[in-house]
Design a protein around this motif. Structure first.
Motif, PDB file in Angstrom:
ATOM      1  N   SER A   1      -3.049  15.561  -0.282  1.00  0.00           N
ATOM      2  CA  SER A   1      -2.606  14.500   0.669  1.00  0.00           C
ATOM      3  C   SER A   1      -3.749  13.691   1.257  1.00  0.00           C
ATOM      4  N   TYR A   2      -3.703  12.602   1.445  1.00  0.00           N
ATOM      5  CA  TYR A   2      -4.676  12.012   1.972  1.00  0.00           C
ATOM      6  C   TYR A   2      -4.460  11.002   3.232  1.00  0.00           C
ATOM      7  N   TYR A   3      -5.572  11.152   4.091  1.00  0.00           N
ATOM      8  CA  TYR A   3      -5.459  10.688   5.379  1.00  0.00           C
ATOM      9  C   TYR A   3      -6.803   9.990   5.779  1.00  0.00           C
ATOM     10  N   VAL A   4      -6.524   8.882   6.525  1.00  0.00           N
ATOM     11  CA  VAL A   4      -7.846   8.142   6.797  1.00  0.00           C
ATOM     12  C   VAL A   4      -8.114   8.080   8.407  1.00  0.00           C
ATOM     13  N   ILE A   5      -9.272   8.213   8.886  1.00  0.00           N
ATOM     14  CA  ILE A   5      -9.395   8.091  10.371  1.00  0.00           C
ATOM     15  C   ILE A   5      -9.255   7.106  10.826  1.00  0.00           C
ATOM     16  N   CYS A   6      -8.631   6.578  12.166  1.00  0.00           N
ATOM     17  CA  CYS A   6      -8.561   5.434  12.752  1.00  0.00           C
ATOM     18  C   CYS A   6      -9.577   5.246  13.825  1.00  0.00           C
ATOM     19  N   VAL A   7     -10.383   4.208  13.933  1.00  0.00           N
ATOM     20  CA  VAL A   7     -10.946   4.140  14.927  1.00  0.00           C
ATOM     21  C   VAL A   7     -10.387   2.935  16.100  1.00  0.00           C
ATOM     22  N   MET A   8     -10.140   3.693  17.321  1.00  0.00           N
ATOM     23  CA  MET A   8      -9.026   3.079  18.116  1.00  0.00           C
ATOM     24  C   MET A   8     -10.181   2.222  19.188  1.00  0.00           C
ATOM     25  N   LYS A   9      -9.717   1.001  19.437  1.00  0.00           N
ATOM     26  CA  LYS A   9     -10.548   0.173  20.381  1.00  0.00           C
ATOM     27  C   LYS A   9      -9.566  -0.294  21.597  1.00  0.00           C
ATOM     28  N   ILE A  34      -6.700  16.855   1.380  1.00  0.00           N
ATOM     29  CA  ILE A  34      -6.018  18.038   1.753  1.00  0.00           C
ATOM     30  C   ILE A  34      -5.468  18.719   0.649  1.00  0.00           C
ATOM     31  N   ASN A  35      -5.635  19.814   0.555  1.00  0.00           N
ATOM     32  CA  ASN A  35      -4.633  20.600  -0.525  1.00  0.00           C
ATOM     33  C   ASN A  35      -3.435  21.289   0.374  1.00  0.00           C
ATOM     34  N   PRO A  36      -2.245  20.330   0.343  1.00  0.00           N
ATOM     35  CA  PRO A  36      -1.263  21.200   1.035  1.00  0.00           C
ATOM     36  C   PRO A  36      -0.732  22.301   0.949  1.00  0.00           C
ATOM     37  N   GLN A  37      -1.182  23.032  -0.490  1.00  0.00           N
ATOM     38  CA  GLN A  37      -0.776  24.415  -0.554  1.00  0.00           C
ATOM     39  C   GLN A  37      -1.910  25.443  -0.006  1.00  0.00           C
ATOM     40  N   THR A  38      -3.085  25.214   0.126  1.00  0.00           N
ATOM     41  CA  THR A  38      -4.083  26.005   0.772  1.00  0.00           C
ATOM     42  C   THR A  38      -4.690  25.579   2.104  1.00  0.00           C
ATOM     43  N   ARG A  39      -4.107  24.357   2.331  1.00  0.00           N
ATOM     44  CA  ARG A  39      -4.668  23.805   3.866  1.00  0.00           C
ATOM     45  C   ARG A  39      -5.858  23.664   3.863  1.00  0.00           C
ATOM     46  N   VAL A  40      -6.633  23.457   2.678  1.00  0.00           N
ATOM     47  CA  VAL A  40      -8.112  23.204   2.783  1.00  0.00           C
ATOM     48  C   VAL A  40      -8.381  21.919   2.400  1.00  0.00           C
ATOM     49  N   GLY A  41      -9.378  21.110   3.250  1.00  0.00           N
ATOM     50  CA  GLY A  41      -9.713  19.751   2.900  1.00  0.00           C
ATOM     51  C   GLY A  41     -11.078  19.442   2.897  1.00  0.00           C
ATOM     52  N   MET A  42     -11.522  18.141   2.756  1.00  0.00           N
ATOM     53  CA  MET A  42     -12.745  17.809   2.748  1.00  0.00           C
ATOM     54  C   MET A  42     -12.607  16.165   3.062  1.00  0.00           C
ATOM     55  N   GLN A  43     -13.928  15.631   3.675  1.00  0.00           N
ATOM     56  CA  GLN A  43     -14.016  14.497   3.970  1.00  0.00           C
ATOM     57  C   GLN A  43     -14.803  13.778   2.765  1.00  0.00           C
ATOM     58  N   LEU A  44     -14.332  12.850   2.085  1.00  0.00           N
ATOM     59  CA  LEU A  44     -15.045  12.333   0.873  1.00  0.00           C
ATOM     60  C   LEU A  44     -15.511  11.071   1.085  1.00  0.00           C
ATOM     61  N   ILE A  45     -16.590  10.626   0.202  1.00  0.00           N
ATOM     62  CA  ILE A  45     -17.159   9.244   0.366  1.00  0.00           C
ATOM     63  C   ILE A  45     -16.913   8.688  -1.166  1.00  0.00           C
ATOM     64  N   LEU A  46     -15.812   7.822  -1.297  1.00  0.00           N
ATOM     65  CA  LEU A  46     -15.647   7.254  -2.429  1.00  0.00           C
ATOM     66  C   LEU A  46     -16.821   6.319  -3.052  1.00  0.00           C
ATOM     67  N   GLU A  47     -17.552   6.773  -4.024  1.00  0.00           N
ATOM     68  CA  GLU A  47     -18.540   5.968  -4.533  1.00  0.00           C
ATOM     69  C   GLU A  47     -17.829   5.000  -5.517  1.00  0.00           C
ATOM     70  N   LYS A  81     -12.827   4.479   2.779  1.00  0.00           N
ATOM     71  CA  LYS A  81     -13.884   4.677   2.043  1.00  0.00           C
ATOM     72  C   LYS A  81     -14.156   6.146   2.016  1.00  0.00           C
ATOM     73  N   CYS A  82     -13.796   6.585   3.254  1.00  0.00           N
ATOM     74  CA  CYS A  82     -14.215   8.139   3.532  1.00  0.00           C
ATOM     75  C   CYS A  82     -12.926   8.842   3.912  1.00  0.00           C
ATOM     76  N   PRO A  83     -11.790   9.015   3.098  1.00  0.00           N
ATOM     77  CA  PRO A  83     -10.556   9.815   3.364  1.00  0.00           C
ATOM     78  C   PRO A  83     -10.910  11.304   3.519  1.00  0.00           C
ATOM     79  N   LEU A  84     -10.009  11.897   4.344  1.00  0.00           N
ATOM     80  CA  LEU A  84      -9.744  13.168   4.375  1.00  0.00           C
ATOM     81  C   LEU A  84      -8.806  13.429   3.113  1.00  0.00           C
TER      82      LEU A  84
END
Length: 152
Positions: free
Chosen positions: A92-100, A116-129, A111-114
């Motif tokens: 599962s992917y989520y992107v962080i919003c910057v609220m103004k 998340i493995n929905p089974q283990t509930r472990v995630g990481m923030q990526l940098i999509l090169e 470019k840097c989504p979160l």
């Protein structure tokens, strides 16, 4: 366990409700555990990722598929292994919003989504090169989002 949040007040949760980012999020490496709070239980379009270690920290995240239906992050074999999956589609992917202050200026970081493995509930923030996605996409620039708001 109980956490007091700024937006939802006191919330009861269990450890299995948390999403763990072992390496933290960019700029917040010490904060590892987040309680996802759905703005609408019916869908996962917007989720508040509430830190349980530091309750005053929460990130508004969006499911990028609602913004950009063809969003398709390519993860490295190392990232897939870290998340215990064989393919990107299992995540599962989520992107962080910057609220103004001016909501028309709100942006998301594709470019840097979160991831998340929905089974283990472990995630990481990526940098999509090497991806076409950027760090600051204005919310008003997404045709899918604009089309969905026309009916309201």
């Amino acid at each position: 366990m109980t956490i007091h949040t700024e937006y939802y007040g006191e919330i009861e949760y269990e450890n299995e409700d948390l999403v763990t980012f072992t390496d933290g999020l960019f700029g917040f490496p010490e904060l590892k555990n987040y309680l996802p709070l759905y703005l609408n239980e019916e869908d996962d379009s917007v989720i508040l990722m509430q830190s349980v270690e530091q309750p005053e920290i929460a990130f508004v995240t969006m499911n990028p598929m609602y913004l950009c239906p063809d969003y398709s992050p390519n993860l490295t074999p190392e990232e897939l292994s870290y998340l215990s999956v064989s393919g990107s589609s299992e995540l599962s992917y989520y992107v962080i919003c910057v609220m103004k202050d001016n909501y028309l200026e709100n942006t998301v970081n594709l470019k840097c989504p979160l991831a998340i493995n929905p089974q283990t509930r472990v995630g990481m923030q990526l940098i999509l090169e090497g991806s076409p996605y950027g760090f600051n996409h204005k919310l008003g620039s997404f045709p899918a989002l604009i089309d969905s708001q026309k009916g309201e």
